[in-house]
Design an enzyme around this catalytic site. Sequence first.
Site, mmCIF file in Angstrom:
data_model
loop_
_atom_site.group_PDB
_atom_site.id
_atom_site.type_symbol
_atom_site.label_atom_id
_atom_site.label_comp_id
_atom_site.label_asym_id
_atom_site.label_seq_id
_atom_site.Cartn_x
_atom_site.Cartn_y
_atom_site.Cartn_z
ATOM 1 N N GLU A 38 11.355 -5.684 8.686
ATOM 2 C CA GLU A 38 12.029 -6.405 7.618
ATOM 3 C C GLU A 38 12.327 -5.396 6.511
ATOM 4 O O GLU A 38 11.413 -4.693 6.070
ATOM 5 C CB GLU A 38 11.119 -7.523 7.087
ATOM 6 N N ARG A 265 -3.122 -4.480 14.986
ATOM 7 C CA ARG A 265 -2.532 -3.645 13.934
ATOM 8 C C ARG A 265 -3.358 -2.388 13.744
ATOM 9 O O ARG A 265 -4.559 -2.395 13.991
ATOM 10 C CB ARG A 265 -2.574 -4.372 12.581
ATOM 11 N N LYS A 275 2.686 -4.416 3.150
ATOM 12 C CA LYS A 275 3.864 -4.066 2.352
ATOM 13 C C LYS A 275 3.794 -4.689 0.966
ATOM 14 O O LYS A 275 4.250 -4.083 0.002
ATOM 15 C CB LYS A 275 5.135 -4.511 3.062
HETATM 16 P P1 ATP Z 1 3.475 -7.176 6.122
HETATM 17 O O1 ATP Z 1 2.227 -7.044 6.935
HETATM 18 O O2 ATP Z 1 3.373 -6.457 4.822
HETATM 19 O O3 ATP Z 1 3.966 -8.579 6.030
HETATM 20 P P2 ATP Z 1 4.968 -6.538 8.413
HETATM 21 O O4 ATP Z 1 3.908 -5.828 9.124
HETATM 22 O O5 ATP Z 1 5.247 -7.918 8.854
HETATM 23 O O6 ATP Z 1 4.637 -6.448 6.884
HETATM 24 P P3 ATP Z 1 7.539 -5.779 9.404
HETATM 25 O O7 ATP Z 1 8.618 -5.029 8.753
HETATM 26 O O8 ATP Z 1 7.796 -7.172 9.796
HETATM 27 O O9 ATP Z 1 6.305 -5.687 8.414
HETATM 28 O O10 ATP Z 1 6.990 -4.956 10.644
HETATM 29 C C1 ATP Z 1 7.824 -4.486 11.673
HETATM 30 C C2 ATP Z 1 7.020 -4.317 12.919
HETATM 31 O O11 ATP Z 1 5.956 -3.396 12.713
HETATM 32 C C3 ATP Z 1 6.407 -5.623 13.377
HETATM 33 O O12 ATP Z 1 6.630 -5.763 14.764
HETATM 34 C C4 ATP Z 1 4.952 -5.467 13.051
HETATM 35 O O13 ATP Z 1 4.173 -6.183 13.954
HETATM 36 C C5 ATP Z 1 4.739 -3.953 13.159
HETATM 37 N N1 ATP Z 1 3.645 -3.550 12.279
HETATM 38 C C6 ATP Z 1 3.548 -3.759 10.964
HETATM 39 N N2 ATP Z 1 2.375 -3.305 10.479
HETATM 40 C C7 ATP Z 1 1.710 -2.763 11.507
HETATM 41 C C8 ATP Z 1 0.433 -2.132 11.657
HETATM 42 N N3 ATP Z 1 -0.391 -1.953 10.621
HETATM 43 N N4 ATP Z 1 0.072 -1.698 12.890
HETATM 44 C C9 ATP Z 1 0.907 -1.863 13.925
HETATM 45 N N5 ATP Z 1 2.106 -2.454 13.860
HETATM 46 C C10 ATP Z 1 2.520 -2.912 12.672
HETATM 47 MG MG MG Z 2 6.811 -9.132 9.491
#
Ligand code: ATP
Ligand code: MG
Length: 559
Positions: A38, A265, A275
């Site tokens: 996003e 994660r 984020k």
């Molecule tokens: P937030 O946790 O702040 O809401 P988000 O993780 O949902 O943000 P996105 O931009 O939606 O942020 O993430 C894009 C992709 O990266 C998604 O498929 C998410 O699952 C993956 N992702 C985000 N954070 C992690 C993490 N800490 N470890 C592994 N994958 C991640």
């Molecule tokens: Mg997300």
Amino acid sequence: MCADETSSTPSNFIRHIIDDDIKANKNDGKVATRFPPEPNGYLHIGHAKSICLNFGIGKDYNGTCNLRFDDTNPHKENLEFVEAIKEDVRWLEYDWDDRLFYASDYFEALYQFAVQLVEKQLAYVCDLNAEQIRDYRGTLTEPGRDSPYRNRTVEENLDLFKRMRDGEFEDGSKVLRAKIDMASPNINLRDPTIYRIRHGVIHHQTGESWCIYPMYDFTHCLSDSIEGITHSLCTLEFEDHRPLYDWFLDSLDVDCHPQQIEFSRLNLEYTVTSKRKLTELVEQGHVEGWDDPRMPTIAGLRRRGFTSASIRDFCNRIGVTKADNLVEMGVLESCIREDLNDNAPRRMAVLHPLKVILSNYPEGKQEELQPANHPQHEAMGTRKVIMERELYIDRNDFAEIPPKKFKRLIPGGEVRLRNGYVIRCDEVIKDDKGEVIELHCSYDEATLGANPEGRKVKGVIHWLSANHSIKAEIRLYDRLFTHPLPDASKEGKDYSEYLNPESLLTLTQCYVEASLVDAQPGDTFQFEREGYFSLDKARSANDMPVFNRTVTLRDTWKK
Ligand code: ATP
Ligand code: MG
């Protein structure tokens, strides 16, 4: 073909699933993944894990990986983030070819899918407000209650939904909801909202064309389906959403039903990877920006001097599982340390300068030394270092009253200048306050670069010519938080209470080798005995080059 035969990427449970699917000729043996950020912030090290997983699978299985912006929340998203994300993925050396997509590309198609749900009596327009919807939803232990609008006719729903799109209704006055089961033990299935009204926002891709926006769960599975994704990999918090992902695709007429697979994660000690929290750090001025070298963002790590190879190596080492995990900072640091130990040219820098006069070195004389750029790699060549009468050494390499086992310079003692001569300290000059301001030393001409037979000098220190070096600012970084789990500490405090007030130490009186005049922003060096340092993109307030310490020479985390 099994991926492991062609790549050095370690296998994991997701690759095993894909191997089995290929054997069973599922999806005609094709593999298509996507990375769906996003654009509401910069990418962080957790995203790197997801990027390496998705793009790595695309590459290793001769398949594809799309970059798709999940841009359904226009008030938090913008083009700066879109561009930064593209730059970071490219920097990690992954390529989406011509497969750059936006969920907003599908807004019309998604609208038509929503109409289809209404026609199938599987969606309805609901006039409850947000609070009422929450109230009707029930709890984990109690079922929800049906909305009074649940049984509107197809015609009425089609009419109202069209008028929602046409902008007749105010924000929050109506939503479109899926009609599933208000008593489902899975709360995600209790008639989730799939469209909401948002007037007055300008979407970075679609401008003002829309005033209704689809929700994530509805958008995501259909975007995957439209793009022909075979394996939709996401983090574990979406496990409970999988039944909804499948419900939408089972309920609608679609050609492709991707398989959602969840993994855990990445959590990294002494930092945060949410984020929302990273945004707060930037907006509240706790760091300089998204690319502040203390940030766990890709842009921050890059500015700190991390290489993309070291980050990919890190992602390989931590692996992909379903188990909750907290990775030590030392793991990330050892990846970059190994890379730079092998690849970074050596230089000398004096962080806390102390003037040394070689009293027996002729005034005006200069010698050009040619030390090697790397002790193991001759091919990396040499550079020029000037030896002269006036030098700088590091204040910490001299002790008037040495602690035990001190092998460096002491009054009357000898030490070797790295790549240079053995010198002896003859006189210590102090100011009025008794502080040492200069050392008068003599050098032994017979010792250039090597010890004559039988001569033993234990200490070797780095140094610089006083008149042929460059003044520089050096920034030493420490962990951003004082707690390994700032997000979820047992003390129950807010993460911001654990910010480390000493995460940045700026040294403004440093000297670096003259050969660094040609260094380009992002170039990284080993400053001998001090660590690895990378030239910053900007110069200091008083126009000196700035070097960021990437990492220390040894692991200082393990105490
Ligand atoms: P937030 O946790 O702040 O809401 P988000 O993780 O949902 O943000 P996105 O931009 O939606 O942020 O993430 C894009 C992709 O990266 C998604 O498929 C998410 O699952 C993956 N992702 C985000 N954070 C992690 C993490 N800490 N470890 C592994 N994958 C991640
Ligand atoms: Mg997300």
